[in-house]
Scaffold this motif. Sequence first.
Motif, PDB file in Angstrom:
ATOM      1  N   CYS A 204       0.818  -1.223   0.000  1.00  0.00           N
ATOM      2  CA  CYS A 204       0.000   0.000   0.000  1.00  0.00           C
ATOM      3  C   CYS A 204       0.843   1.261   0.000  1.00  0.00           C
ATOM      4  N   VAL A 205       1.892   1.300   0.813  1.00  0.00           N
ATOM      5  CA  VAL A 205       2.697   2.522   0.872  1.00  0.00           C
ATOM      6  C   VAL A 205       3.553   2.670  -0.383  1.00  0.00           C
ATOM      7  N   THR A 206       3.967   1.545  -0.987  1.00  0.00           N
ATOM      8  CA  THR A 206       4.700   1.616  -2.254  1.00  0.00           C
ATOM      9  C   THR A 206       3.801   2.148  -3.362  1.00  0.00           C
ATOM     10  N   ALA A 207       2.554   1.654  -3.390  1.00  0.00           N
ATOM     11  CA  ALA A 207       1.589   2.148  -4.385  1.00  0.00           C
ATOM     12  C   ALA A 207       1.301   3.630  -4.167  1.00  0.00           C
ATOM     13  N   LEU A 208       1.161   4.031  -2.910  1.00  0.00           N
ATOM     14  CA  LEU A 208       0.917   5.443  -2.596  1.00  0.00           C
ATOM     15  C   LEU A 208       2.067   6.309  -3.086  1.00  0.00           C
ATOM     16  N   ASP A 209       3.298   5.889  -2.804  1.00  0.00           N
ATOM     17  CA  ASP A 209       4.469   6.666  -3.204  1.00  0.00           C
ATOM     18  C   ASP A 209       4.573   6.757  -4.727  1.00  0.00           C
ATOM     19  N   PHE A 210       4.280   5.647  -5.412  1.00  0.00           N
ATOM     20  CA  PHE A 210       4.354   5.623  -6.880  1.00  0.00           C
ATOM     21  C   PHE A 210       3.332   6.576  -7.503  1.00  0.00           C
ATOM     22  N   VAL A 211       2.082   6.469  -7.050  1.00  0.00           N
ATOM     23  CA  VAL A 211       1.014   7.287  -7.616  1.00  0.00           C
ATOM     24  C   VAL A 211       1.235   8.764  -7.303  1.00  0.00           C
ATOM     25  N   ARG A 212       1.611   9.052  -6.062  1.00  0.00           N
ATOM     26  CA  ARG A 212       1.783  10.444  -5.651  1.00  0.00           C
ATOM     27  C   ARG A 212       2.937  11.108  -6.397  1.00  0.00           C
ATOM     28  N   THR A 213       4.028  10.353  -6.618  1.00  0.00           N
ATOM     29  CA  THR A 213       5.198  10.915  -7.290  1.00  0.00           C
ATOM     30  C   THR A 213       4.921  11.200  -8.763  1.00  0.00           C
ATOM     31  N   ARG A 214       4.179  10.296  -9.410  1.00  0.00           N
ATOM     32  CA  ARG A 214       3.983  10.416 -10.860  1.00  0.00           C
ATOM     33  C   ARG A 214       2.721  11.176 -11.255  1.00  0.00           C
ATOM     34  N   PHE A 215       1.671  11.032 -10.479  1.00  0.00           N
ATOM     35  CA  PHE A 215       0.407  11.639 -10.885  1.00  0.00           C
ATOM     36  C   PHE A 215      -0.152  12.633  -9.863  1.00  0.00           C
ATOM     37  N   GLY A 216       0.376  12.576  -8.634  1.00  0.00           N
ATOM     38  CA  GLY A 216      -0.153  13.432  -7.578  1.00  0.00           C
ATOM     39  C   GLY A 216      -1.352  12.792  -6.891  1.00  0.00           C
ATOM     40  N   MET A 217      -1.624  13.228  -5.685  1.00  0.00           N
ATOM     41  CA  MET A 217      -2.766  12.713  -4.925  1.00  0.00           C
ATOM     42  C   MET A 217      -3.284  13.826  -4.033  1.00  0.00           C
ATOM     43  N   ARG A 218      -4.590  13.982  -3.990  1.00  0.00           N
ATOM     44  CA  ARG A 218      -5.196  14.987  -3.132  1.00  0.00           C
ATOM     45  C   ARG A 218      -4.944  14.657  -1.663  1.00  0.00           C
ATOM     46  N   ARG A 219      -4.719  15.718  -0.867  1.00  0.00           N
ATOM     47  CA  ARG A 219      -4.418  15.524   0.555  1.00  0.00           C
ATOM     48  C   ARG A 219      -5.556  14.820   1.291  1.00  0.00           C
ATOM     49  N   ASP A 220      -6.808  15.158   0.936  1.00  0.00           N
ATOM     50  CA  ASP A 220      -7.914  14.542   1.657  1.00  0.00           C
ATOM     51  C   ASP A 220      -7.987  13.049   1.389  1.00  0.00           C
ATOM     52  N   TYR A 221      -7.659  12.631   0.142  1.00  0.00           N
ATOM     53  CA  TYR A 221      -7.690  11.208  -0.151  1.00  0.00           C
ATOM     54  C   TYR A 221      -6.463  10.484   0.420  1.00  0.00           C
ATOM     55  N   GLU A 222      -5.356  11.194   0.524  1.00  0.00           N
ATOM     56  CA  GLU A 222      -4.199  10.571   1.157  1.00  0.00           C
ATOM     57  C   GLU A 222      -4.472  10.316   2.633  1.00  0.00           C
ATOM     58  N   SER A 223      -5.224  11.207   3.270  1.00  0.00           N
ATOM     59  CA  SER A 223      -5.585  10.974   4.665  1.00  0.00           C
ATOM     60  C   SER A 223      -6.544   9.794   4.791  1.00  0.00           C
ATOM     61  N   LEU A 224      -7.520   9.688   3.871  1.00  0.00           N
ATOM     62  CA  LEU A 224      -8.445   8.555   3.896  1.00  0.00           C
ATOM     63  C   LEU A 224      -7.730   7.233   3.640  1.00  0.00           C
ATOM     64  N   TYR A 225      -6.627   7.313   2.902  1.00  0.00           N
ATOM     65  CA  TYR A 225      -5.832   6.114   2.590  1.00  0.00           C
ATOM     66  C   TYR A 225      -5.395   5.406   3.877  1.00  0.00           C
ATOM     67  N   THR A 226      -5.170   6.202   4.933  1.00  0.00           N
ATOM     68  CA  THR A 226      -4.783   5.643   6.232  1.00  0.00           C
ATOM     69  C   THR A 226      -5.789   4.602   6.702  1.00  0.00           C
ATOM     70  N   LEU A 227      -7.051   4.991   6.690  1.00  0.00           N
ATOM     71  CA  LEU A 227      -8.110   4.095   7.142  1.00  0.00           C
ATOM     72  C   LEU A 227      -8.187   2.855   6.267  1.00  0.00           C
ATOM     73  N   GLY A 228      -8.019   3.029   4.963  1.00  0.00           N
ATOM     74  CA  GLY A 228      -8.080   1.897   4.047  1.00  0.00           C
ATOM     75  C   GLY A 228      -6.992   0.875   4.310  1.00  0.00           C
ATOM     76  N   VAL A 229      -5.773   1.329   4.556  1.00  0.00           N
ATOM     77  CA  VAL A 229      -4.662   0.405   4.815  1.00  0.00           C
ATOM     78  C   VAL A 229      -4.920  -0.394   6.085  1.00  0.00           C
ATOM     79  N   ALA A 230      -5.312   0.289   7.159  1.00  0.00           N
ATOM     80  CA  ALA A 230      -5.531  -0.387   8.441  1.00  0.00           C
ATOM     81  C   ALA A 230      -6.637  -1.437   8.343  1.00  0.00           C
TER      82      ALA A 230
END
Length: 464
Positions: A204-230
């Motif tokens: 999950c964190v590798t996918a997050l880093d890949f997507v954020r670096t290449r395409f960007g990710m909204r801050r609100d969805y990055e925060s929601l990502y926390t709940l999804g991983v757990a």
Amino acid sequence: MAEILALTGVVILVSAVASGLLERRGVSLVLVFLAIGLGAGPHGLGIAQFDMNSPMLQLVAVVSLTMVLFADAVSVQPAEMRKHARLAALILGPGTIAVAMIIALAAWKLLGISGAGSAMIGAALASTDPVLLRSVLRNPKVPVAVSQALRMESGLNDAVLLPVLLIAMTVAQREASSLGSYAVTLGRLLVLGPAAGAIIGLLCVTALDFVRTRFGMRRDYESLYTLGVALTAFAAAEAIHSSGYLAAFTAGLAIAIRDVELCDCFHDYGEATAEIALLITFVALGGSAIWTGLALLDATHVSFVLIALAARPLVLFMVLRATDLSRRDLLMLAWFGPRGLSSLLLILLPVFAGLPEASYLFAVCSLVVLASIVLHGASPALLMRGEPSIVTDSDPAIRLTLDQLVELQKRGELLHILDVRTEKSFHSDTMMAAGALRINPDNAVEEVRRLGLPADAWLPLYCT
């Protein structure tokens, strides 16, 4: 459903409105929400009552414990752990296990609880509650060494105690009939689930880093990502009949070790979700369940409460005497070890599993927690009343007062004040602090690197 939604709304509103006032007074929010639960429950207005077997209580408790374990693991700083490895080993090793053993022995001898039940209550009551400690950890008058030790203990000792409780539950449930079957059960519980959580965390964190670096990710969805991983880690482990709680912890730990630059919103959302879930659970339990402990008030149970609360200060004072902590810091560290929601969440696991002694174990645990709330809940307000502690270069990320900022400037420290207001706040009032640099909070780390700011400089941030 209406009751839980109403409680959720009340908890969020009250916690937001009262947080600043209570933090300045050194009073824990737990005391407020325990009073709300009492007022809303059958002993008060009778608006809401949550039985321990209520599906809604089980859902809230499961989410609470999952998010607490995940958020605690994500917040681990490997560099700090290595720097304070000896102190961490002493606190999480003998400082935790010895406390659990003393409490378990007292439960067995004094209360006549079975061996497995004694191990469960020993593990639950050796857990240091992070919510009751919150006002202590944020108090600038608490020495840095004490707050670091308490942060490590409250964040990681559940990961030491949870396997003990799960093993005791396995023994009590008699899920295995031979040594070989016990080995298979424990392997699935302690190896397979945590491994699944670690794999999911890394993916999950590798996918997050890949997507954020290449395409960007909204801050609100990055925060929601926390709940999804757990929740994904929890569900994956439960699907293979392992412990979702251990999986959630190892998923968070894998993310911390992977050391990817995460948005502050990732950490903040996880911590906020965990704290709100904990407070909702406390309100629900405060309605009726937690007060079952008061029915046990007699000489025997009071003696057990005293042993349970005295075990940690005595053990830590003995174990940590050889460290470089001053006597004053050691006494403060030994005292601030409250038993609270984390203990109740752990002891609820055998309740939800339907074990024979579970209701009694919960009542005993509740009695200790109530006593701890009385003793520890208001004590942050009695912290030393001297001048605020002087900020040192070795401090981690901290909250600076204006006086401390002026003091750093007078000392000739290298300072670069950074304006990290959101775009909306900045454009509504473009006035900036004198000499401040404006950076985009969505890409703060990259912008600091782009500006070439020295690694040894102070970087005070302001957002309002």
